[in-house]
Design a protein around this motif. Sequence first.
Motif, PDB file in Angstrom:
ATOM      1  N   THR A  77     128.756  95.308  34.648  1.00  0.00           N
ATOM      2  CA  THR A  77     129.207  94.842  33.346  1.00  0.00           C
ATOM      3  C   THR A  77     130.324  93.818  33.476  1.00  0.00           C
ATOM      4  O   THR A  77     131.213  93.972  34.312  1.00  0.00           O
ATOM      5  CB  THR A  77     129.726  96.025  32.499  1.00  0.00           C
ATOM      6  N   TRP A  78     130.258  92.787  32.633  1.00  0.00           N
ATOM      7  CA  TRP A  78     131.368  91.849  32.499  1.00  0.00           C
ATOM      8  C   TRP A  78     132.340  92.396  31.463  1.00  0.00           C
ATOM      9  O   TRP A  78     131.941  92.695  30.335  1.00  0.00           O
ATOM     10  CB  TRP A  78     130.872  90.479  32.056  1.00  0.00           C
ATOM     11  N   THR A  79     133.606  92.540  31.847  1.00  0.00           N
ATOM     12  CA  THR A  79     134.615  93.127  30.967  1.00  0.00           C
ATOM     13  C   THR A  79     135.782  92.163  30.775  1.00  0.00           C
ATOM     14  O   THR A  79     136.335  91.663  31.767  1.00  0.00           O
ATOM     15  CB  THR A  79     135.150  94.438  31.555  1.00  0.00           C
ATOM     16  N   PRO A  80     136.193  91.889  29.527  1.00  0.00           N
ATOM     17  CA  PRO A  80     137.368  91.037  29.298  1.00  0.00           C
ATOM     18  C   PRO A  80     138.632  91.709  29.828  1.00  0.00           C
ATOM     19  O   PRO A  80     138.793  92.922  29.730  1.00  0.00           O
ATOM     20  CB  PRO A  80     137.414  90.907  27.776  1.00  0.00           C
ATOM     21  N   MET A  81     139.522  90.911  30.385  1.00  0.00           N
ATOM     22  CA  MET A  81     140.799  91.397  30.866  1.00  0.00           C
ATOM     23  C   MET A  81     141.911  90.765  30.043  1.00  0.00           C
ATOM     24  O   MET A  81     141.757  89.668  29.498  1.00  0.00           O
ATOM     25  CB  MET A  81     140.996  91.048  32.351  1.00  0.00           C
ATOM     26  N   VAL A  82     143.031  91.443  29.959  1.00  0.00           N
ATOM     27  CA  VAL A  82     144.169  90.955  29.175  1.00  0.00           C
ATOM     28  C   VAL A  82     145.023  90.042  30.043  1.00  0.00           C
ATOM     29  O   VAL A  82     145.441  90.422  31.139  1.00  0.00           O
ATOM     30  CB  VAL A  82     145.016  92.126  28.651  1.00  0.00           C
ATOM     31  N   SER A  83     145.265  88.819  29.571  1.00  0.00           N
ATOM     32  CA  SER A  83     146.201  87.909  30.223  1.00  0.00           C
ATOM     33  C   SER A  83     147.213  87.453  29.192  1.00  0.00           C
ATOM     34  O   SER A  83     146.852  87.152  28.056  1.00  0.00           O
ATOM     35  CB  SER A  83     145.474  86.700  30.820  1.00  0.00           C
ATOM     36  N   ALA A  84     148.468  87.397  29.567  1.00  0.00           N
ATOM     37  CA  ALA A  84     149.539  87.114  28.612  1.00  0.00           C
ATOM     38  C   ALA A  84     149.395  85.755  27.919  1.00  0.00           C
ATOM     39  O   ALA A  84     149.431  85.673  26.697  1.00  0.00           O
ATOM     40  CB  ALA A  84     150.895  87.229  29.303  1.00  0.00           C
ATOM     41  N   PRO A  85     149.210  84.659  28.654  1.00  0.00           N
ATOM     42  CA  PRO A  85     149.126  83.362  27.972  1.00  0.00           C
ATOM     43  C   PRO A  85     147.751  83.130  27.374  1.00  0.00           C
ATOM     44  O   PRO A  85     146.742  83.663  27.854  1.00  0.00           O
ATOM     45  CB  PRO A  85     149.399  82.364  29.102  1.00  0.00           C
ATOM     46  N   SER A  86     147.692  82.312  26.309  1.00  0.00           N
ATOM     47  CA  SER A  86     146.417  81.968  25.689  1.00  0.00           C
ATOM     48  C   SER A  86     146.001  80.551  26.073  1.00  0.00           C
ATOM     49  O   SER A  86     145.146  79.958  25.431  1.00  0.00           O
ATOM     50  CB  SER A  86     146.517  82.097  24.166  1.00  0.00           C
ATOM     51  N   THR A  87     146.604  80.006  27.111  1.00  0.00           N
ATOM     52  CA  THR A  87     146.311  78.651  27.548  1.00  0.00           C
ATOM     53  C   THR A  87     144.991  78.585  28.306  1.00  0.00           C
ATOM     54  O   THR A  87     144.486  79.606  28.787  1.00  0.00           O
ATOM     55  CB  THR A  87     147.445  78.133  28.445  1.00  0.00           C
ATOM     56  N   HIS A  88     144.430  77.382  28.438  1.00  0.00           N
ATOM     57  CA  HIS A  88     143.179  77.214  29.172  1.00  0.00           C
ATOM     58  C   HIS A  88     143.402  77.490  30.662  1.00  0.00           C
ATOM     59  O   HIS A  88     144.392  77.056  31.252  1.00  0.00           O
ATOM     60  CB  HIS A  88     142.640  75.796  28.996  1.00  0.00           C
ATOM     61  N   LEU A  89     142.446  78.182  31.259  1.00  0.00           N
ATOM     62  CA  LEU A  89     142.485  78.485  32.692  1.00  0.00           C
ATOM     63  C   LEU A  89     141.330  77.757  33.367  1.00  0.00           C
ATOM     64  O   LEU A  89     140.178  77.948  33.006  1.00  0.00           O
ATOM     65  CB  LEU A  89     142.381  79.995  32.927  1.00  0.00           C
ATOM     66  N   TYR A  90     141.657  76.912  34.364  1.00  0.00           N
ATOM     67  CA  TYR A  90     140.655  76.074  35.011  1.00  0.00           C
ATOM     68  C   TYR A  90     140.247  76.563  36.391  1.00  0.00           C
ATOM     69  O   TYR A  90     139.258  76.071  36.952  1.00  0.00           O
ATOM     70  CB  TYR A  90     141.187  74.645  35.159  1.00  0.00           C
ATOM     71  N   ALA A  91     140.989  77.478  36.972  1.00  0.00           N
ATOM     72  CA  ALA A  91     140.719  77.867  38.355  1.00  0.00           C
ATOM     73  C   ALA A  91     141.006  79.347  38.561  1.00  0.00           C
ATOM     74  O   ALA A  91     141.865  79.936  37.899  1.00  0.00           O
ATOM     75  CB  ALA A  91     141.586  77.045  39.313  1.00  0.00           C
ATOM     76  N   VAL A  92     140.278  79.940  39.517  1.00  0.00           N
ATOM     77  CA  VAL A  92     140.515  81.336  39.889  1.00  0.00           C
ATOM     78  C   VAL A  92     140.114  81.508  41.347  1.00  0.00           C
ATOM     79  O   VAL A  92     139.181  80.856  41.832  1.00  0.00           O
ATOM     80  CB  VAL A  92     139.719  82.304  38.979  1.00  0.00           C
ATOM     81  N   TRP A  93     140.848  82.350  42.063  1.00  0.00           N
ATOM     82  CA  TRP A  93     140.507  82.657  43.446  1.00  0.00           C
ATOM     83  C   TRP A  93     140.809  84.126  43.703  1.00  0.00           C
ATOM     84  O   TRP A  93     141.922  84.600  43.437  1.00  0.00           O
ATOM     85  CB  TRP A  93     141.284  81.789  44.433  1.00  0.00           C
ATOM     86  N   ALA A  94     139.813  84.856  44.206  1.00  0.00           N
ATOM     87  CA  ALA A  94     139.962  86.273  44.526  1.00  0.00           C
ATOM     88  C   ALA A  94     140.197  86.416  46.024  1.00  0.00           C
ATOM     89  O   ALA A  94     139.401  85.932  46.833  1.00  0.00           O
ATOM     90  CB  ALA A  94     138.711  87.041  44.113  1.00  0.00           C
TER      91      ALA A  94
END
Length: 207
Positions: A77-94
């Motif tokens: 399942t894809w689940t939304p996570m809470v992030s403090a800022p509401s700004t656009h996010l362009y990158a992610v690295w795990a």
Amino acid sequence: KISLRILGLMLALCLLLAGALAANTGVSVAKVVSPDGWAWQNPLPQGNHLWAISGRSSTDVFAVGSAGTILHYDGQTWTPMVSAPSTHLYAVWASPSGDAFAAGNGVILHYDGRQWSTMRSGDVIRGLWGTSSSDVFATGDDGLILHYDGRAWSEMPSGTASAIRGIWGASSSDIFSVGDNGAIVHYDGAAWTPMSSGTTEVLHGVW
């Protein structure tokens, strides 16, 4: 009237096919509901743009996008996570160790396995890549390249003034970054060096 009737039948058929496809593939989604009761009905689990994805395994994947959207996939399942800022996010690295980094319009976030928190503010970040949670690189506008050593982010001379949009490496001493105006820079473990690309087009990704 005939046209409206045909349109209605086509819409109903599309909905039936979509339902059958979801049932056959076993895809499940989580519902997103705002504090005042508004919820995405379609598409699910949300309807914001997604711009980047990264995972350390098929059961631990992150996707980020507009308005601070962060989704996590656990293999089912894809689940939304809470992030403090509401700004656009362009990158992610795990990272291989289980934590993750996300960045975008003026912010770099870190996930420690439990929650997201802000690490740095002010820079427009468009790319993230690393070898470990203490060796992470971030790229952005105006030739910006940052490095995280597990304690703090520091700026590195990039050799270009163009926006850098993509980054990837084979090791900590063999990293490529690409961006506007055909920009390509290479890191050999000691310094970033510009390379000729033969184009002035915008380069969004590298592998």
